[in-house]
Design an enzyme around this catalytic site. Structure first.
Site, PDB file in Angstrom:
ATOM      1  N   LYS A 127       0.500  -1.724  -0.015  1.00 42.20           N
ATOM      2  CA  LYS A 127      -0.034  -0.422  -0.234  1.00 42.20           C
ATOM      3  C   LYS A 127       1.157   1.382  -0.058  1.00 42.20           C
ATOM      4  CE  LYS A 127      -4.253  -1.820   2.546  1.00 42.20           C
ATOM      5  NZ  LYS A 127      -5.194  -1.673   1.468  1.00 42.20           N
ATOM      6  N   ARG A 176     -10.042 -11.480   1.540  1.00 44.30           N
ATOM      7  CA  ARG A 176     -10.667 -12.562   1.138  1.00 44.30           C
ATOM      8  C   ARG A 176     -10.156 -13.821   1.346  1.00 44.30           C
ATOM      9  NH1 ARG A 176     -11.767  -8.784  -4.129  1.00 44.30           N
ATOM     10  NH2 ARG A 176     -11.152  -7.345  -2.213  1.00 44.30           N
TER      11      ARG A 176
HETATM   12  N1  BES Z   1      -7.986  -3.576   4.260  1.00 42.27           N
HETATM   13  C1  BES Z   1      -8.346  -3.190   3.417  1.00 42.27           C
HETATM   14  C2  BES Z   1      -9.398  -2.807   3.260  1.00 42.27           C
HETATM   15  C3  BES Z   1      -9.831  -1.085   3.461  1.00 42.27           C
HETATM   16  C4  BES Z   1     -10.107  -0.263   3.060  1.00 42.27           C
HETATM   17  C5  BES Z   1      -9.809  -1.332   5.093  1.00 42.27           C
HETATM   18  C6  BES Z   1     -10.059   1.176   3.742  1.00 42.27           C
HETATM   19  C7  BES Z   1      -9.947   0.105   5.262  1.00 42.27           C
HETATM   20  C8  BES Z   1     -10.412   1.292   5.072  1.00 42.27           C
HETATM   21  C9  BES Z   1      -8.245  -4.984   2.236  1.00 42.27           C
HETATM   22  O1  BES Z   1      -7.695  -5.959   2.970  1.00 42.27           O
HETATM   23  C10 BES Z   1      -8.018  -4.410   0.873  1.00 42.27           C
HETATM   24  O2  BES Z   1      -6.585  -3.587   0.781  1.00 42.27           O
HETATM   25  N2  BES Z   1      -8.304  -3.983   0.102  1.00 42.27           N
HETATM   26  C11 BES Z   1      -8.080  -3.739  -1.105  1.00 42.27           C
HETATM   27  C12 BES Z   1      -8.940  -4.725  -2.319  1.00 42.27           C
HETATM   28  C13 BES Z   1      -8.128  -4.415  -4.162  1.00 42.27           C
HETATM   29  C14 BES Z   1      -6.829  -5.231  -3.735  1.00 42.27           C
HETATM   30  C15 BES Z   1      -8.920  -5.318  -4.781  1.00 42.27           C
HETATM   31  C16 BES Z   1      -9.027  -2.286  -1.440  1.00 42.27           C
HETATM   32  O3  BES Z   1      -9.579  -2.254  -1.603  1.00 42.27           O
HETATM   33  O4  BES Z   1      -8.474  -1.594  -2.077  1.00 42.27           O
HETATM   34 MN    MN Z   2      -5.198  -5.956   1.346  1.00 47.65          MN
END
Ligand code: BES
Ligand code: MN
Ligand code: ZN
Length: 487
Positions: A267, A341
């Site tokens: 990230k 997931r």
């Molecule tokens: N933990 C994150 C989602 C999240 C984002 C929680 C903001 C709380 C605040 C999750 O694991 C994630 O990174 N999801 C990605 C999925 C994508 C790579 C398909 C996302 O939502 O960007």
């Molecule tokens: Mn994630």
């Protein structure tokens, strides 16, 4: 900790630090607060200092009589004066009262309803919440409220409210802990400690057991961390078999990413900050179990937490990897940041194998859900209409905002397919929350009544407001607990 006491004697003769009046816009002129306090409130109203507007809160120092400060909190127009608004106004008022050096308060709650005493309990239990164990205590900010008095309260209802709040505060405390304190192992320790203290059972699976149980997706996600993954299983099994109707079994699953760096698909800093909160659903599930242990419903309740830390490392799982989940389905990794997931895939197949009457899974799953609904509302996904309504009703009773999103989009369903495996873990940015929900559905055994609640966004508050303080909100603890109690 603040407690609640019933007022014995009359309002006029009560002696203490503060008196709190809650009033709406429409009735504040004639609001029936006994003398001499009623006169003060009417004088405030006449001067325009207190009109009962939603969110308003004024303090008047009193120089005679047995009370030092009079507080008036506004509930707004008749239509705005909902139970949720009462809960928020009451919590915010008690928070301010406690911070302004008042040790006792008598609360005169105008808008009475059947839920008022439960709400009072929730507000008293939530008003003093703060996560400050790592700070030198600053005097101005410390909270001194010890006791809230109220007229004609039902102790059973107020203690139910206190139990809701206690479960939520427990979850907030755990969720607010940073990643250098809470990792999969220490999260499992916290669960074991909770179980021991409250009479639940707790089982923790280590890497070896996870291998034997074929939990390849949870293991893959945990591989990049110095701390190995764990599967935590808490259970509450009521002692007496109820007469008549067979006992129901509810299984709750909570995503337990103790930190989500994104893995090799790292990230950016803006998005990585607050990812200690990626375990908030897991903490929420532990909180619900704490509440269940205290309130002892007839329903059997299980909490399942897949715990892992998503880190980049020489051993980390990679994009393109093909992993095999517990139910035998293979998954092509498109993005290592879509890790939630994956750990949930294994947890859901385990949970649905327990033959529950109902399965509820909560997770901070997708940024897309936060984009869709904002920071105060969680997304609900289920194909079961009855369960959908029951969860919306429970959320409404507890004042937690929940909104249904679809999971029957056939064309998004098409994009779950991978060229090289049964499924792929990521897809287009469009409909990301729906895609993720439909992905999870592939791991729930057919015929199981289940719901997914995406709390990304709602799990973490940037500002203090109403029942919320900055940081972990533990959204969903009171909703899920209320739902379980209603079974
Ligand atoms: N933990 C994150 C989602 C999240 C984002 C929680 C903001 C709380 C605040 C999750 O694991 C994630 O990174 N999801 C990605 C999925 C994508 C790579 C398909 C996302 O939502 O960007
Ligand atoms: Mn994630
Ligand atoms: Zn995550």
């Amino acid at each position: 900790m603040t407690d609640i006491a019933a007022l014995s004697g009359s309002v006029e003769h009560w002696k203490g630090d503060a008196l709190l009046v809650l009033a709406g816009e429409e009735d504040c002129e004639k609001c029936d607060v006994p003398s001499p306090y009623g006169e003060y409130v009417r004088a405030l109203a006449q001067r325009g200092d207190f009109e009962g507007k939603k969110g308003s809160l004024v303090r008047v120092p009193l120089f005679e009589g047995g009370v030092k400060n009079l507080y008036a909190a506004g509930l707004g127009k008749a239509g705005e004066c909902t139970p949720a608004a009462l809960r928020d106004a009451l919590t915010a008022a008690l928070r301010k009262i406690g911070r302004e050096r008042n040790r006792s308060v008598l609360a005169l709650i105008g808008a009475a309803g059947p839920e008022t005493d439960v709400i009072l309990g929730e507000a008293v239990g939530l008003c003093g919440y703060v996560f400050d164990k790592y700070k030198k205590k600053e005097k101005e900010d410390s909270f001194v409220l010890e006791r809230v008095f109220a007229k004609g309260i039902n102790a059973e209802k107020t203690s139910l409210g206190l139990a809701f709040a206690d479960a939520q505060c427990f979850a907030r405390d755990l969720s607010n802990e940073p990643g250098n304190v809470i990792n999969p192992l220490t999260l499992a320790d916290a669960a074991a400690r909770l179980a021991k203290e409250s009479g639940l059972t707790c089982e923790v699976w280590d890497e070896e057991r996870l291998e034997r149980e074929r939990m390849g997706a949870l293991l893959a996600v945990g591989r990049g961390s110095r701390t190995p993954p764990r599967l935590i299983h808490l259970a509450y099994v009521p002692e007496e078999a109820p007469k008549g109707a067979p006992r129901k079994k509810a299984v709750l699953v909570g995503k337990g990413l103790t930190f989500d760096s994104g893995g090799l698909d790292l990230k950016t800093p803006d998005f990585m900050k607050t990812m200690k909160g990626d375990k908030s659903a897991a903490c929420g599930v532990l909180g619900v179990l704490k509440g269940v242990a205290a309130l002892k419903p007839r329903t059997e309740v299980h909490g399942i937490v897949p715990a892992a830390e998503n880190m980049p490392d020489g051993g980390a799982f990679r994009p393109d990897d093909i992993i095999r989940a517990r139910n035998g389905k293979t998954i092509e990794v498109d993005n290592t940041d879509a890790e939630g997931r994956l750990v949930l895939a294994d947890a859901l197949s385990l949970a649905s194998g327990m033959k529950p009457d109902v399965l509820i899974e909560m997770s901070t799953l997708t940024g897309a859900c936060a984009v869709a609904l904002g920071n105060w509302t969680a997304g609900l996904f289920t194909k079961d209409e009855g369960l959908c309504q029951a969860l919306l009703d429970a959320a409404g009773r507890r004042g937690e905002r929940l909104w249904r999103l679809p999971m029957d989009d056939e064309r998004i369903g098409e994009t779950l397919k991978s060229k090289f495996a049964d499924l792929v873990n990521g897809a287009s940015r469009y409909g990301g929350a729906v895609f993720a929900a439909m992905f999870l559905n592939e791991f729930v055994e057919k015929g199981v009544s289940w719901a997914h609640i995406d709390i990304a966004g709602a799990d973490f508050m940037k500002e203090e407001s109403g029942v919320y303080t900055q940081g972990a909100s533990a959204w969903g603890v009171r909703t899920c607990l209320d739902y379980v109690l209603s079974l």
